[in-house]
Write an enzyme that holds these catalytic residues in place. Structure first.
Site, PDB file in Angstrom:
ATOM      1  N   ASP A 180     111.665  39.909  19.159  1.00  0.00           N
ATOM      2  CA  ASP A 180     110.276  40.036  19.571  1.00  0.00           C
ATOM      3  C   ASP A 180     110.041  38.994  20.665  1.00  0.00           C
ATOM      4  O   ASP A 180     109.893  37.804  20.400  1.00  0.00           O
ATOM      5  CB  ASP A 180     109.338  39.813  18.382  1.00  0.00           C
ATOM      6  CG  ASP A 180     107.881  40.076  18.726  1.00  0.00           C
ATOM      7  OD1 ASP A 180     107.523  39.954  19.917  1.00  0.00           O
ATOM      8  OD2 ASP A 180     107.094  40.392  17.821  1.00  0.00           O
ATOM      9  N   TYR A 197     106.315  37.719  13.057  1.00  0.00           N
ATOM     10  CA  TYR A 197     104.960  38.280  13.063  1.00  0.00           C
ATOM     11  C   TYR A 197     104.674  38.946  11.720  1.00  0.00           C
ATOM     12  O   TYR A 197     105.465  39.770  11.242  1.00  0.00           O
ATOM     13  CB  TYR A 197     104.917  39.297  14.198  1.00  0.00           C
ATOM     14  CG  TYR A 197     103.666  40.074  14.448  1.00  0.00           C
ATOM     15  CD1 TYR A 197     102.436  39.450  14.630  1.00  0.00           C
ATOM     16  CD2 TYR A 197     103.731  41.460  14.573  1.00  0.00           C
ATOM     17  CE1 TYR A 197     101.304  40.192  14.922  1.00  0.00           C
ATOM     18  CE2 TYR A 197     102.602  42.218  14.870  1.00  0.00           C
ATOM     19  CZ  TYR A 197     101.385  41.574  15.032  1.00  0.00           C
ATOM     20  OH  TYR A 197     100.275  42.321  15.317  1.00  0.00           O
ATOM     21  N   ARG A 234     104.961  64.396  26.380  1.00  0.00           N
ATOM     22  CA  ARG A 234     105.351  63.372  25.409  1.00  0.00           C
ATOM     23  C   ARG A 234     106.639  62.673  25.822  1.00  0.00           C
ATOM     24  O   ARG A 234     106.887  61.515  25.459  1.00  0.00           O
ATOM     25  CB  ARG A 234     105.517  64.000  24.023  1.00  0.00           C
ATOM     26  CG  ARG A 234     105.758  62.972  22.918  1.00  0.00           C
ATOM     27  CD  ARG A 234     105.826  63.617  21.546  1.00  0.00           C
ATOM     28  NE  ARG A 234     107.046  64.376  21.358  1.00  0.00           N
ATOM     29  CZ  ARG A 234     107.123  65.682  21.124  1.00  0.00           C
ATOM     30  NH1 ARG A 234     106.015  66.399  21.066  1.00  0.00           N
ATOM     31  NH2 ARG A 234     108.275  66.283  20.950  1.00  0.00           N
TER      32      ARG A 234
END
Length: 397
Positions: free
Chosen positions: A188, A116, A61
């Site tokens: 973003d 978004y 992980r």
């Protein structure tokens, strides 16, 4: 500057770094691409190594040679301001992980009104339940954002340009105000990617990409990437670790494969998108084209100052027409598929309407709106496809 056995190696341009970064052919037994490591458990050679958590890799992980290769490429693409890159299983996961990493209960967040929509849903939903207040602001506010700051404002989330309405915020001006108030700026950067917009060099602290789009490039993965500067990276790295965020090895490999051709693909999207936008400007059915690389666009000056290119995504405002006529256009085109997302090799079109969720600004474009993604098809074929669509629109009026 790095060195080889033959002397100094000159600095490389971004297109070259996309090809060379994250590759160690000696460690890869001569193969060009790194292997896909499917692994969770990492074994330690001695008890002392186990107690000390000593080793290049400790648990699947937390990273593998495959994820390291992709992170190295993305760091090289972001530039010297990048202190680290986190990988997530989707673009929305990148946004939510970044926000959760820097915010706590009682904080105030400023969000660009053209962001978004799933980002907005996350702020209004989970963040609100966790005690974080969100205020939305006009994308064109610039340095005037100072009036919206509160003593507890911790971060500002921007999107340049907005992924539907394409307003272009002035990121350096916003960042200057935010940093004076000790707030972080999150961008973003999916539309242009760091290839065409080095946001970390313009005052952004955390840069996000929905790598589902242009990094993957083939509409076959869900993926996200979060890059951060030296100030924000420790917060982000801790957030990723505590949240248990990771991406699957096969998607990592597909993102790594996609990023190698990013420069040639994005250059074609840029050229075709700009040509199509200018062609649409001259169409009698089109009232306005929303594309910051077009000279008449309100955000063009900021785009020209801060960006080195554009992608294939933009919107158009049609002249007033009934919904049945717009639907006739959508049902007629064949090369433009109707589907969400973008950034793949195929062209796409969707209708949209921001009016029901904007809060800081009013969305009233004056006609139906369509978002187009210009893919890698022949541009004349795409024009002919839209021409048939416009004929169907006029016939249904």
């Amino acid at each position: 500057m790095s060195f080889s056995n033959d002397g100094p190696v000159p600095p490389q341009q971004p297109e070259t770094r996309l090809v060379t970064a994250g590759r160690d052919t000696e460690a890869q037994k001569g193969f060009v691409n790194p292997p896909v490591v499917h692994g969770s458990t990492v074994l330690y050679p001695t008890a002392d190594d186990l107690h000390a958590h000593r080793g290049e890799y400790q648990y699947g992980r937390h990273g593998t040679p495959t994820t390291r290769a992709l992170q190295d490429v993305l760091m090289a693409l972001e530039g010297p301001q990048c202190a680290g890159v986190g990988l997530t299983p989707s673009g929305l996961a990148a946004i939510s992980t970044a926000l959760l990493s820097v915010l706590k209960a009682g904080d105030h967040l400023l969000v660009c009104d053209n962001v978004y929509r799933p980002s907005r849903n996350f702020c209004n939903g989970l963040l609100a339940r966790y005690g974080v207040e969100t205020t939305y602001f006009d994308p064109l506010v610039g340095a005037g954002i100072e009036a919206l700051f509160k003593p507890n404002t911790r971060a500002v989330l921007v999107e340049a340009p907005g992924s539907q309405s394409f307003e272009m915020p002035d990121i350096p001006a916003i960042a200057a105000v935010a940093h004076a108030r000790t707030a972080l700026v999150i961008d973003d950067n999916t539309w242009a990617t760091p290839l065409y917009h080095r946001s970390l060099e313009q005052g952004v602290d955390i840069s996000i990409q929905a790598a589902t789009k242009y990094i993957g490039g083939h509409s076959d993965i869900m993926f996200g990437a979060i890059s951060a500067n030296a100030e924000a990276w420790p917060l982000l790295a801790e957030g990723i670790r505590l949240l248990g965020v990771c991406a699957g090895p096969d998607d990592v490999y597909l993102a790594l494969r996609g990023v190698r051709t990013l420069s040639v693909r994005l250059a074609q999207h840029y050229r075709s998108g700009l040509e199509m936008a200018r062609w649409l400007q001259a169409r009698p059915e089109v009232a306005r084209v929303l594309h910051p690389a077009i000279e008449s666009d309100a955000g063009h000056a900021i785009w020209k100052r801060d960006f080195t290119g554009a992608s294939g995504l933009f919107s158009i405002v049609l002249r007033p027409a009934p919904q049945k006529a717009v639907d006739a256009l959508l049902d007629t085109v064949k090369l433009f598929g109707m589907g969400y997302s973008w950034g793949g090799f195929e062209s796409l079109v969707i209708p949209f309407d921001c009016s029901d969720y904007r809060t800081a600004t009013k969305w009233a474009p004056g006609g139906p709106t369509l978002r187009l993604h210009i893919g890698l098809e022949n541009i004349d074929d795409l024009k002919a496809d839209l021409d048939r669509g416009f004929a169907a629109l006029k016939a249904a009026m």
